[in-house]
Scaffold this active site. Structure first.
Site, mmCIF file in Angstrom:
data_model
loop_
_atom_site.group_PDB
_atom_site.id
_atom_site.type_symbol
_atom_site.label_atom_id
_atom_site.label_comp_id
_atom_site.label_asym_id
_atom_site.label_seq_id
_atom_site.Cartn_x
_atom_site.Cartn_y
_atom_site.Cartn_z
ATOM 1 N N THR A 223 0.838 -1.183 0.000
ATOM 2 C CA THR A 223 0.000 0.000 0.000
ATOM 3 C C THR A 223 0.884 1.247 0.000
ATOM 4 O O THR A 223 2.109 1.159 -0.152
ATOM 5 C CB THR A 223 -1.029 -0.070 1.160
ATOM 6 O OG1 THR A 223 -1.943 1.010 1.010
ATOM 7 C CG2 THR A 223 -0.392 -0.033 2.534
ATOM 8 N N LYS B 5 3.561 1.537 -3.892
ATOM 9 C CA LYS B 5 2.958 0.824 -5.023
ATOM 10 C C LYS B 5 3.711 1.006 -6.342
ATOM 11 O O LYS B 5 3.666 0.141 -7.204
ATOM 12 C CB LYS B 5 1.493 1.247 -5.194
ATOM 13 C CG LYS B 5 0.562 0.634 -4.153
ATOM 14 C CD LYS B 5 -0.881 0.975 -4.467
ATOM 15 C CE LYS B 5 -1.831 0.246 -3.557
ATOM 16 N NZ LYS B 5 -3.237 0.438 -3.941
ATOM 17 N N GLY C 240 -11.415 12.565 -9.383
ATOM 18 C CA GLY C 240 -10.065 12.375 -8.838
ATOM 19 C C GLY C 240 -9.192 11.604 -9.804
ATOM 20 O O GLY C 240 -9.699 10.871 -10.681
HETATM 21 P P1 NAP Z 1 -4.432 9.673 -3.961
HETATM 22 O O1 NAP Z 1 -3.455 9.000 -4.850
HETATM 23 O O2 NAP Z 1 -3.941 10.608 -2.917
HETATM 24 O O3 NAP Z 1 -5.466 10.469 -4.923
HETATM 25 C C1 NAP Z 1 -6.502 11.264 -4.396
HETATM 26 C C2 NAP Z 1 -7.163 12.061 -5.510
HETATM 27 O O4 NAP Z 1 -8.224 12.809 -4.919
HETATM 28 C C3 NAP Z 1 -6.258 13.078 -6.201
HETATM 29 O O5 NAP Z 1 -6.644 13.211 -7.554
HETATM 30 C C4 NAP Z 1 -6.560 14.357 -5.427
HETATM 31 O O6 NAP Z 1 -6.357 15.516 -6.187
HETATM 32 C C5 NAP Z 1 -8.039 14.203 -5.181
HETATM 33 N N1 NAP Z 1 -8.465 14.990 -4.024
HETATM 34 C C6 NAP Z 1 -7.993 14.909 -2.767
HETATM 35 N N2 NAP Z 1 -8.648 15.787 -1.974
HETATM 36 C C7 NAP Z 1 -9.533 16.443 -2.774
HETATM 37 C C8 NAP Z 1 -10.476 17.481 -2.551
HETATM 38 N N3 NAP Z 1 -10.656 18.025 -1.347
HETATM 39 N N4 NAP Z 1 -11.237 17.897 -3.598
HETATM 40 C C9 NAP Z 1 -11.069 17.369 -4.826
HETATM 41 N N5 NAP Z 1 -10.183 16.391 -5.101
HETATM 42 C C10 NAP Z 1 -9.423 15.931 -4.087
HETATM 43 O O7 NAP Z 1 -5.322 8.610 -3.188
HETATM 44 P P2 NAP Z 1 -5.741 7.141 -3.702
HETATM 45 O O8 NAP Z 1 -4.736 6.154 -3.278
HETATM 46 O O9 NAP Z 1 -6.098 7.251 -5.136
HETATM 47 O O10 NAP Z 1 -7.044 6.866 -2.799
HETATM 48 C C11 NAP Z 1 -8.199 7.641 -2.975
HETATM 49 C C12 NAP Z 1 -9.363 7.079 -2.159
HETATM 50 O O11 NAP Z 1 -9.693 5.772 -2.612
HETATM 51 C C13 NAP Z 1 -9.096 6.966 -0.662
HETATM 52 O O12 NAP Z 1 -10.266 7.316 0.033
HETATM 53 C C14 NAP Z 1 -8.808 5.489 -0.480
HETATM 54 O O13 NAP Z 1 -9.151 5.019 0.827
HETATM 55 C C15 NAP Z 1 -9.744 4.881 -1.512
HETATM 56 N N6 NAP Z 1 -9.304 3.558 -1.973
HETATM 57 C C16 NAP Z 1 -10.141 2.510 -1.760
HETATM 58 C C17 NAP Z 1 -9.775 1.269 -2.203
HETATM 59 C C18 NAP Z 1 -10.711 0.111 -1.962
HETATM 60 O O14 NAP Z 1 -10.275 -1.043 -2.057
HETATM 61 N N7 NAP Z 1 -11.969 0.357 -1.696
HETATM 62 C C19 NAP Z 1 -8.558 1.058 -2.863
HETATM 63 C C20 NAP Z 1 -7.724 2.172 -3.082
HETATM 64 C C21 NAP Z 1 -8.117 3.426 -2.616
HETATM 65 P P3 NAP Z 1 -5.030 16.427 -6.003
HETATM 66 O O15 NAP Z 1 -3.931 15.638 -6.647
HETATM 67 O O16 NAP Z 1 -5.379 17.669 -6.691
HETATM 68 O O17 NAP Z 1 -4.825 16.544 -4.515
#
Ligand code: NAP
Length: 290
Positions: free
Chosen positions: A68, A72, A132
């Site tokens: 994680t 990754k 996102g």
């Molecule tokens: P990440 O790489 O940090 O990406 C987050 C994305 O959300 C980025 O594009 C970011 O944009 C955007 N963002 C963050 N805060 C924001 C806001 N206030 N308004 C608008 N856009 C915003 O995170 P990730 O690893 O992709 O994970 C994202 C989510 O998916 C988390 O909640 C995680 O727990 C969930 N997830 C779930 C699973 C599952 O198995 N269910 C698996 C993976 C992830 P900027 O770059 O502009 O900040």
């Protein structure tokens, strides 16, 4: 509880921080049910220690591990083989030992797709809107392409990052049209969405009252559209509550978590794991009704 002995084989998840990972709960529940001699641990590994940790895993004969944040992508040069799907996503979340070294794949794609397959849709006629463009969004893009979606719209708040995201797919030869948009365009975009996926952390515990989409914009969501939130706590999120009010079908992030884990366990153990037990263990752990 299963007995850990001198022969117990080791699996784990690496990350930093790792203390809050839910993976040990669901994997050990499955291991106990299957009666196999394995244990799955959360292993804290700092970015600077990644190569030393992998060398250590070699030395102690670790069977496989999940990966994680933040490893990754960084793990890729340390692997002898990377699956096409992981190459497509640009990230690995599951690694296993082979005769020639460590092999890696990405089971997030399979996890994302699994709950969607229950819906009998013509995916080639489906317009996907992805909120996102972080790590999880990459697995969602590949998942949508695997389902057969031909049109994907990705929404973000930073023009430069959006443009980098779009460019990153140029050599991937995905059979989809991928367009990027700023959030201001969402009111026009959302009504076109048949599948709308929240991949931002907005609305995640403890900010449970937040939603990535303004309540008035959400009114544009089509009845019968699928709203999918990758977040699993709270369950449901504010985004999914609003979607439900619009008559949308809702999918939460718990099933993706369970299914990506089940796909990983199947690789390590060579047997189909009890998905129901994995799901129930997480629901119990999170205090959700089963
Ligand atoms: P990440 O790489 O940090 O990406 C987050 C994305 O959300 C980025 O594009 C970011 O944009 C955007 N963002 C963050 N805060 C924001 C806001 N206030 N308004 C608008 N856009 C915003 O995170 P990730 O690893 O992709 O994970 C994202 C989510 O998916 C988390 O909640 C995680 O727990 C969930 N997830 C779930 C699973 C599952 O198995 N269910 C698996 C993976 C992830 P900027 O770059 O502009 O900040």
């Amino acid at each position: 509880m299963q007995l850990i002995t001198g022969t117990t084989k080791l699996l784990g998840v690496i990350g930093a921080p790792i203390e809050h990972s839910l993976s040990p709960v669901m994997h050990n529940a499955a291991i106990a049910q299957m009666g196999v001699d394995y244990v799955y641990l959360a292993l804290p590994v700092k970015p600077a220690d990644l190569d030393v940790a992998i060398a250590g895993f070699n030395a102690i004969n670790l069977v496989g591990f999940s990966i994680t944040i933040p490893h990754k992508q960084a793990i890729i040069p340390l692997l002898s083989e990377v699956s096409p799907v992981a190459k497509g996503v640009g990230a690995v979340n599951t690694v296993w030992r082979t005769n020639t070294g460590w092999s890696g794949t990405n089971t997030d794609v399979e996890g994302f797709i699994a709950p969607l397959q229950a819906y009998n849709r013509d995916w080639s006629q489906t317009t996907s809107v992805i909120l996102g463009h972080g790590g999880a969004a990459r697995a969602v893009v590949v998942g949508c392409a695997q389902l057969g979606c031909t049109e994907i719209h990705v929404v973000g708040r930073n023009v430069q990052k959006l443009s980098q995201f779009q460019q990153s797919w140029e050599n991937a030869s995905l059979p989809v049209t991928l367009k990027v948009h700023l959030w201001e365009e969402l009111p026009q975009l959302l009504p076109q969405g048949d599948l709308v996926v929240n991949t931002t952390p907005v609305g995640m515990y403890p900010h449970v009252e937040q939603s990535p989409v303004d309540v008035t914009v959400m009114q544009g969501l089509r009845e019968g559209a699928i709203a999918y939130d990758l977040i699993y706590t709270p369950n449901p999120t504010q985004f999914l509550r609003q979607a439900q009010q619009q008559g949308a079908i809702t999918i939460d992030g718990l099933e993706m978590l369970v299914q990506q884990g089940a796909a990983a366990l199947k690789i390590w153990l060579g047997q189909t794991p009890p998905v129901d037990i994995m799901r129930q263990s997480l629901q119990q752990h999170l205090g959700l009704s089963t």
